[in-house]
Design a protein around this motif. Structure first.
Motif, PDB file in Angstrom:
ATOM      1  N   ARG A  31       6.940  12.498  -3.366  1.00  0.00           N
ATOM      2  CA  ARG A  31       6.260  12.148  -2.322  1.00  0.00           C
ATOM      3  C   ARG A  31       4.939  12.316  -2.500  1.00  0.00           C
ATOM      4  NH1 ARG A  31      11.357  13.119  -0.145  1.00  0.00           N
ATOM      5  NH2 ARG A  31      12.143  11.588   1.225  1.00  0.00           N
ATOM      6  N   VAL A  32       3.942  11.478  -2.353  1.00  0.00           N
ATOM      7  CA  VAL A  32       2.558  11.681  -1.890  1.00  0.00           C
ATOM      8  C   VAL A  32       2.218  12.013  -0.635  1.00  0.00           C
ATOM      9  CG1 VAL A  32      -0.064  10.786  -2.299  1.00  0.00           C
ATOM     10  CG2 VAL A  32       1.940   9.846  -3.751  1.00  0.00           C
ATOM     11  N   THR A  33       2.290  13.450  -0.503  1.00  0.00           N
ATOM     12  CA  THR A  33       1.958  13.876   0.720  1.00  0.00           C
ATOM     13  C   THR A  33       0.310  13.937   1.762  1.00  0.00           C
ATOM     14  OG1 THR A  33       1.636  16.086   0.130  1.00  0.00           O
ATOM     15  CG2 THR A  33       4.065  15.106   0.693  1.00  0.00           C
ATOM     16  N   TRP A  34      -0.540  13.774   0.711  1.00  0.00           N
ATOM     17  CA  TRP A  34      -2.018  13.887   1.171  1.00  0.00           C
ATOM     18  C   TRP A  34      -2.796  12.957   0.350  1.00  0.00           C
ATOM     19  CZ3 TRP A  34      -4.206  15.002   5.704  1.00  0.00           C
ATOM     20  CH2 TRP A  34      -5.450  15.434   5.758  1.00  0.00           C
ATOM     21  N   VAL A  35      -3.863  12.350   0.704  1.00  0.00           N
ATOM     22  CA  VAL A  35      -5.019  11.700   0.036  1.00  0.00           C
ATOM     23  C   VAL A  35      -6.166  12.511   0.112  1.00  0.00           C
ATOM     24  CG1 VAL A  35      -6.191   9.749  -0.752  1.00  0.00           C
ATOM     25  CG2 VAL A  35      -3.607   9.469  -0.165  1.00  0.00           C
ATOM     26  N   ASP A  36      -6.733  13.350  -0.782  1.00  0.00           N
ATOM     27  CA  ASP A  36      -8.096  14.130  -0.594  1.00  0.00           C
ATOM     28  C   ASP A  36      -8.992  13.042  -0.378  1.00  0.00           C
ATOM     29  OD1 ASP A  36      -6.387  16.089  -1.069  1.00  0.00           O
ATOM     30  OD2 ASP A  36      -7.025  16.707  -3.122  1.00  0.00           O
ATOM     31  N   TYR A  37      -9.191  11.971  -1.263  1.00  0.00           N
ATOM     32  CA  TYR A  37     -10.096  11.065  -1.038  1.00  0.00           C
ATOM     33  C   TYR A  37     -10.109   9.790  -1.850  1.00  0.00           C
ATOM     34  CZ  TYR A  37     -12.005  13.367  -5.323  1.00  0.00           C
ATOM     35  OH  TYR A  37     -12.234  13.934  -6.575  1.00  0.00           O
ATOM     36  N   ARG A  38     -10.558   8.745  -1.589  1.00  0.00           N
ATOM     37  CA  ARG A  38     -10.467   7.507  -2.262  1.00  0.00           C
ATOM     38  C   ARG A  38     -12.007   7.340  -2.942  1.00  0.00           C
ATOM     39  NH1 ARG A  38     -12.455   2.723  -1.518  1.00  0.00           N
ATOM     40  NH2 ARG A  38     -12.996   3.035   0.599  1.00  0.00           N
ATOM     41  N   VAL A  39     -11.891   6.753  -4.231  1.00  0.00           N
ATOM     42  CA  VAL A  39     -13.404   6.901  -4.897  1.00  0.00           C
ATOM     43  C   VAL A  39     -13.892   5.352  -4.875  1.00  0.00           C
ATOM     44  CG1 VAL A  39     -14.416   7.063  -7.352  1.00  0.00           C
ATOM     45  CG2 VAL A  39     -12.507   8.616  -6.575  1.00  0.00           C
ATOM     46  N   ASP A  40     -15.082   5.293  -4.317  1.00  0.00           N
ATOM     47  CA  ASP A  40     -15.861   3.791  -4.594  1.00  0.00           C
ATOM     48  C   ASP A  40     -16.200   3.793  -5.919  1.00  0.00           C
ATOM     49  OD1 ASP A  40     -17.616   1.847  -4.640  1.00  0.00           O
ATOM     50  OD2 ASP A  40     -17.909   2.393  -2.360  1.00  0.00           O
ATOM     51  N   VAL A  41     -15.519   2.625  -6.681  1.00  0.00           N
ATOM     52  CA  VAL A  41     -15.713   2.610  -8.026  1.00  0.00           C
ATOM     53  C   VAL A  41     -17.076   2.125  -8.396  1.00  0.00           C
ATOM     54  CG1 VAL A  41     -13.243   2.033  -8.541  1.00  0.00           C
ATOM     55  CG2 VAL A  41     -14.740   0.094  -8.009  1.00  0.00           C
ATOM     56  N   ASN A  42     -17.943   1.283  -7.460  1.00  0.00           N
ATOM     57  CA  ASN A  42     -19.290   0.865  -7.677  1.00  0.00           C
ATOM     58  C   ASN A  42     -20.177   2.082  -7.534  1.00  0.00           C
ATOM     59  OD1 ASN A  42     -18.602  -1.602  -8.082  1.00  0.00           O
ATOM     60  ND2 ASN A  42     -17.976  -1.952  -6.032  1.00  0.00           N
ATOM     61  N   THR A  43     -20.159   3.038  -6.669  1.00  0.00           N
ATOM     62  CA  THR A  43     -20.803   3.817  -6.493  1.00  0.00           C
ATOM     63  C   THR A  43     -20.735   5.459  -6.761  1.00  0.00           C
ATOM     64  OG1 THR A  43     -20.128   4.543  -4.149  1.00  0.00           O
ATOM     65  CG2 THR A  43     -21.976   2.928  -4.413  1.00  0.00           C
ATOM     66  N   GLY A  44     -18.963   5.482  -6.976  1.00  0.00           N
ATOM     67  CA  GLY A  44     -18.612   6.954  -7.452  1.00  0.00           C
ATOM     68  C   GLY A  44     -18.614   7.678  -6.051  1.00  0.00           C
ATOM     69  N   GLU A  45     -18.778   7.331  -5.178  1.00  0.00           N
ATOM     70  CA  GLU A  45     -18.755   8.206  -3.635  1.00  0.00           C
ATOM     71  C   GLU A  45     -17.236   8.185  -3.268  1.00  0.00           C
ATOM     72  OE1 GLU A  45     -21.072   5.754  -0.965  1.00  0.00           O
ATOM     73  OE2 GLU A  45     -23.101   7.118  -1.537  1.00  0.00           O
ATOM     74  N   HIS A  46     -17.105   9.377  -2.574  1.00  0.00           N
ATOM     75  CA  HIS A  46     -15.575   9.685  -2.095  1.00  0.00           C
ATOM     76  C   HIS A  46     -15.486   9.253  -0.520  1.00  0.00           C
ATOM     77  CE1 HIS A  46     -15.236  13.124  -5.344  1.00  0.00           C
ATOM     78  NE2 HIS A  46     -15.305  11.834  -5.793  1.00  0.00           N
ATOM     79  N   GLY A  60       0.786  -1.183   0.018  1.00  0.00           N
ATOM     80  CA  GLY A  60       0.094   0.056  -0.196  1.00  0.00           C
ATOM     81  C   GLY A  60       0.743   1.449   0.092  1.00  0.00           C
ATOM     82  N   LEU A  61       0.292   2.471  -0.534  1.00  0.00           N
ATOM     83  CA  LEU A  61       0.869   3.684  -0.421  1.00  0.00           C
ATOM     84  C   LEU A  61       1.084   3.991   1.150  1.00  0.00           C
ATOM     85  CD1 LEU A  61       1.669   6.635  -1.484  1.00  0.00           C
ATOM     86  CD2 LEU A  61      -0.851   7.211  -1.276  1.00  0.00           C
ATOM     87  N   LYS A  62       2.216   4.472   1.411  1.00  0.00           N
ATOM     88  CA  LYS A  62       2.669   5.082   2.590  1.00  0.00           C
ATOM     89  C   LYS A  62       2.974   6.620   2.274  1.00  0.00           C
ATOM     90  CE  LYS A  62       4.461   0.877   4.409  1.00  0.00           C
ATOM     91  NZ  LYS A  62       4.156   0.053   3.196  1.00  0.00           N
ATOM     92  N   LEU A  63       2.063   7.544   2.994  1.00  0.00           N
ATOM     93  CA  LEU A  63       2.320   9.023   2.886  1.00  0.00           C
ATOM     94  C   LEU A  63       3.689   9.078   3.244  1.00  0.00           C
ATOM     95  CD1 LEU A  63      -1.034  10.653   4.316  1.00  0.00           C
ATOM     96  CD2 LEU A  63      -0.491  10.006   1.800  1.00  0.00           C
ATOM     97  N   GLY A  64       4.273  10.146   2.520  1.00  0.00           N
ATOM     98  CA  GLY A  64       5.566  10.677   2.561  1.00  0.00           C
ATOM     99  C   GLY A  64       6.819   9.724   2.003  1.00  0.00           C
ATOM    100  N   THR A  65       6.425   8.474   1.487  1.00  0.00           N
ATOM    101  CA  THR A  65       7.367   7.860   1.006  1.00  0.00           C
ATOM    102  C   THR A  65       7.903   8.233  -0.234  1.00  0.00           C
ATOM    103  OG1 THR A  65       6.524   5.622   1.959  1.00  0.00           O
ATOM    104  CG2 THR A  65       7.963   5.315   0.508  1.00  0.00           C
ATOM    105  N   PRO A  66       9.345   8.366  -0.471  1.00  0.00           N
ATOM    106  CA  PRO A  66       9.786   8.580  -1.665  1.00  0.00           C
ATOM    107  C   PRO A  66       9.749   7.732  -2.714  1.00  0.00           C
ATOM    108  CG  PRO A  66      11.585   8.207  -0.101  1.00  0.00           C
ATOM    109  CD  PRO A  66      10.282   7.894   0.579  1.00  0.00           C
ATOM    110  N   TYR A  67       9.047   8.211  -4.041  1.00  0.00           N
ATOM    111  CA  TYR A  67       8.990   7.307  -5.196  1.00  0.00           C
ATOM    112  C   TYR A  67       9.582   8.412  -6.380  1.00  0.00           C
ATOM    113  CZ  TYR A  67       5.537   5.021  -2.886  1.00  0.00           C
ATOM    114  OH  TYR A  67       4.555   4.186  -1.785  1.00  0.00           O
ATOM    115  N   ASP A  68       9.800   7.718  -7.513  1.00  0.00           N
ATOM    116  CA  ASP A  68      10.246   8.593  -8.820  1.00  0.00           C
ATOM    117  C   ASP A  68       8.977   8.641  -9.511  1.00  0.00           C
ATOM    118  OD1 ASP A  68      12.926   8.954  -8.345  1.00  0.00           O
ATOM    119  OD2 ASP A  68      13.448   6.949  -9.264  1.00  0.00           O
ATOM    120  N   LEU A  69       8.767   9.692  -9.920  1.00  0.00           N
ATOM    121  CA  LEU A  69       7.682  10.313 -10.771  1.00  0.00           C
ATOM    122  C   LEU A  69       8.340  10.291 -12.216  1.00  0.00           C
ATOM    123  CD1 LEU A  69       5.011  12.785 -10.580  1.00  0.00           C
ATOM    124  CD2 LEU A  69       6.448  13.209 -12.393  1.00  0.00           C
TER     125      LEU A  69
END
Length: 283
Positions: free
Chosen positions: A199-214, A180-189
């Motif tokens: 670094r991915v520093t924040w997740v605004d929201y995850r999308v439910d692929v079945n309903t589209g809800e955040h 899984g993603l760990k916030l702040g972990t260094p990756y190469d873009l």
């Protein structure tokens, strides 16, 4: 809509599903969606129109696919990310890559991003010989009038066009990795021909692929789709995907295993725009 035979070719059921599809398309930003009543059992409405759905006035699926007009958006502005500095001898120095969008012509004044150095195109070379101009999708080598310090990842852009040099961005992400993603972990873009630590520093929201809800999230697991914030260790030229798909999409790479852990689309860039006139505007 497959398996229409299961619902006895009910027009009412088809219209219900069609309405649901259009609602979903609108929610995720698709402005033009076409729904077909088909059945794989006998190929109804796949190649030819079926007598089982006399209430359906549209075309069969295959003829539609063969004639539908698809507009491929590459943006109105020119983007030429440099992939390779080609210097076979002391008398030749070219910059190789593929035109991502727009066009380049011999005689054009160009600006190099992010350095803002300028020059004039004196030659456009290809495997099959020189060209006077090149368009989106062409693999070319550009020769410049001046000795300009250019390296892989830089962009050549007609002078006067605006490019964003970004150190942070908001992006849509699809997570591929079993870890899984760990916030702040260094990756190469990797975006176009650039490759920088991020670094991915924040997740605004995850999308439910079945309903589209955040839904709120602090990590991402395999196959999760989310919107999050990227922090780059150095500024690179970057576009939003909606304006320039070729230079607004990227992948994230694990720096230890070299595995691709995610793919993404840039929604917003979060630094100052730079242009030849020296002006800028915050994004």
């Amino acid at each position: 809509v497959n398996k229409m035979d299961i619902v006895d070719w009910s027009e009412q059921r088809f219209r219900e599903i069609e309405t649901d599809v259009h609602k979903l398309a609108k929610r995720i930003g698709i402005t033009d969606a076409t729904v077909f009543p088909v059945s794989a059992l006998k190929g109804d409405n796949v190649v030819t129109k079926s007598d089982a759905s006399l209430w359906y006035a549209g075309p069969a699926l295959l003829p539609f696919l063969e004639t539908v007009q698809i507009t491929k958006s590459t943006g109105d502005l020119t983007r030429f990310p440099v992939q390779y500095v080609n210097r076979p001898n002391l008398d030749y120095r070219g910059f190789s890559g593929t035109v991502s969008s727009g066009s380049l012509r011999v005689g054009d004044a160009i600006t190099v991003y992010p350095s803002l150095r300028t020059s004039i195109i004196t030659g456009i070379d290809t495997f099959d010989g020189p060209l006077n101009d090149a368009a989106s999708g062409d693999a070319i080598t550009v020769v410049l009038q001046d000795e300009v310090d250019i390296s892989r990842g830089d962009w050549l852009v007609p002078t006067g066009q605006r490019v964003t040099v970004a150190t942070n961005a908001t992006a849509e992400l699809v997570w591929f990795d079993t870890d899984g993603l760990k916030l702040g972990t260094p990756y190469d873009l990797k975006l176009a021909t650039s490759k920088v630590p991020v670094r991915v520093t924040w997740v605004d929201y995850r999308v439910d692929v079945n309903t589209g809800e955040h839904h709120p999230a602090v990590t991402l697991e395999m196959n999760d789709i989310a919107v999050g914030t990227l922090e780059l260790e150095q500024g690179i030229p970057m576009d939003t995907y909606s304006s320039h798909p070729g230079t607004g999409s990227f992948i994230l790479i694990d720096r230890l295993t070299n595995a691709t852990v995610a793919a993404g689309l840039i929604r917003h860039v979060g630094t100052a725009d730079v242009s030849l006139d020296g002006g800028g505007a915050s994004s």
